[in-house]
Design an enzyme around this catalytic site. Structure first.
Site, short mmCIF file in Angstrom:
data_model
loop_
_atom_site.label_atom_id
_atom_site.label_comp_id
_atom_site.label_asym_id
_atom_site.label_seq_id
_atom_site.Cartn_x
_atom_site.Cartn_y
_atom_site.Cartn_z
N LYS A 125 -2.38 -4.99 7.75
CA LYS A 125 -3.79 -4.95 7.32
C LYS A 125 -3.83 -4.73 5.80
O LYS A 125 -2.79 -4.44 5.18
CB LYS A 125 -4.51 -3.83 8.06
N TYR B 32 -11.58 0.57 -27.53
CA TYR B 32 -12.97 1.04 -27.48
C TYR B 32 -13.06 2.52 -27.79
O TYR B 32 -12.23 3.31 -27.34
CB TYR B 32 -13.55 0.84 -26.08
C1 LIG Z 1 -3.08 1.60 9.55
C2 LIG Z 1 -2.77 1.89 10.95
C3 LIG Z 1 -1.46 2.13 11.35
C4 LIG Z 1 -0.29 2.19 10.38
O1 LIG Z 1 -0.37 3.34 9.58
P1 LIG Z 1 0.82 3.72 8.55
O2 LIG Z 1 0.51 5.11 8.16
O3 LIG Z 1 0.68 2.79 7.39
O4 LIG Z 1 2.09 3.55 9.27
C5 LIG Z 1 -1.22 2.32 12.70
N1 LIG Z 1 -2.24 2.27 13.60
C6 LIG Z 1 -3.52 2.05 13.24
C7 LIG Z 1 -4.58 2.02 14.29
C8 LIG Z 1 -3.83 1.86 11.92
O5 LIG Z 1 -5.10 1.65 11.56
#
Ligand SMILES: *Cc1c(COP(=O)(O)O)cnc(C)c1O
Length: 383
Positions: A36, A275
């Protein structure tokens, strides 16, 4: 070179991290690669390609649009699991393309059953349970309704997985809450099993839970941050390393963010740089102009604080980070020229700018910093 900066992604670093994760979880736990947030800023397309070459065959995305991007890049068969946003009109598309998805609302479950029936194809769903995060997930009081929908659409709904997500497994402050979530998960799972549903994949662990709470690994772990070579928090790293003899970080970062010197400027003592008046040259100075600014994800909070690498040496950001450029002080660095490589994040020679140091200075979490790297910076795979 059309772009003012680019990102290199190291395949050998990924292979190292995947090997490490596989060794940790053992042969019976499946590894789902969480991609993601544009693969945590690494770029879904290049990342998925090298992940497949490293043996990954299960990907977790947040939303349907990420799945849509991932699908055409897959060179070998792989499972795509959508954990969050998938709207009812896209259900048919998802089922048709063999995607698996979380369900956390009855409405979605019913519509999935209908869509599957229409396509005459079973939908693989992962039931997300509310265990204490209070974000998404079926509450305990909804389980009976879930069971009757599953029963009603038995032919077309396959309960592939039962899952939940922990509310902060990266911090021991949340220890009791995580434990409570795990208890609730187990209770609700038992109830499903007692009703004759035995999901193939029970999964609850993200990176931090995988490291700090091994019993959360179950059948599959959903690993994001660690495959990119970063720890979920300093605590998680300290806990892991504390139990080992070998005190070396087993993970390697994949990312190097690079630009080059656009032009040089000689500034006389007493002049202000950029700036406003936040930086005044205390002596005659050579300043390199780097064509990256906050529009490219280089936080404005790094004004007068950030560091970059040029010719293998650290150089300080002077003045305010602009939208498209920043200035760095290179007076002492030998023979800096227009076109010289500038490393914003990652290694150059024996020096490195870590995501952690960059994050601390800009008060961003490593997750946030990476995912904020704009999608339109080109990404290249290197060995
Ligand atoms: C983002 C996410 C993960 C992975 O998390 P990490 O800390 O990056 O390993 C796992 N499960 C869900 C539902 C997530 O949203």
């Amino acid at each position: 070179m059309f772009h003012s900066s680019y990102i290199e992604i190291s395949k050998s670093a990924l292979q190292n991290n995947i090997n490490f994760l596989r060794k940790e979880i053992g042969p019976y736990v499946k590894l789902s690669s969480v991609i993601k947030g544009n693969a945590y800023g690494h770029g879904i397309e290049p990342f998925a390609a090298i992940a497949q070459e490293c043996g990954v065959d299960h990907f977790s995305v947040f939303s349907a649009d990420e799945a849509l991007r991932l699908l055409p890049t897959l060179k070998k068969p792989a499972t795509i699991m959508i954990m969050g946003y998938l709207d009812n009109p896209e259900l048919e598309w998802a089922i048709q393309n063999d995607m698996e998805f979380f369900v956390f609302e009855l409405d979605r479950l019913i519509e999935a059953g209908k869509a599957a029936k229409k396509l005459q194809k079973r939908a693989c769903v992962h039931l997300e349970l509310e265990t204490g995060m209070n974000r998404t997930g079926f509450g305990e009081n909804e389980i009976n309704n879930v069971l009757s929908v599953l029963e009603e659409h038995k032919e077309y709904l396959e309960l592939k997985g039962v899952c939940t997500h922990f509310a902060g497994a990266e911090s021991f402050q949340n220890h009791d809450r995580v434990q409570e979530q795990l208890n609730r998960y187990k209770q609700q799972l038992q109830r499903l099993q007692a009703s004759g549903y035995t999901p193939e994949q029970c999964h609850t662990a993200c990176s931090a839970a995988m490291v700090s709470y091994p019993e959360t690994r179950m059948d599959m772990v959903r690993i994001g941050i660690m495959q990119y070579g970063l720890w979920p928090s300093p605590e998680t790293y300290i806990q892991y390393i504390g139990q080992r003899e070998e005190k070396l970080d087993p993970l390697q970062r994949l990312i190097n963010w690079k630009s080059h010197v656009m032009t040089l400027k000689y500034v006389s003592q007493g002049e202000y740089i950029g700036y406003g008046t936040s930086y005044q040259a205390s002596r005659d100075m050579t300043v390199a102009i780097v064509p990256v600014g906050y529009a490219w994800g280089y936080s404005r909070t790094l004004s007068n604080h950030g560091q970059v690498l040029i010719n293998g040496v650290r150089a300080a950001v002077v003045g305010i980070v602009n939208m498209n450029v920043m200035m760095v002080q290179v007076t002492e660095i030998h023979d800096v020229r227009k076109g010289d490589e500038v490393v914003l994040l990652g290694k150059q020679g024996s020096e490195s700018i870590t995501v952690a140091s960059f994050g601390e200075l800009s008060t961003q979490l490593n997750y946030e910093l990476l995912t904020r790297l704009p999608i339109n910076i080109p990404r290249y795979v290197v060995d």
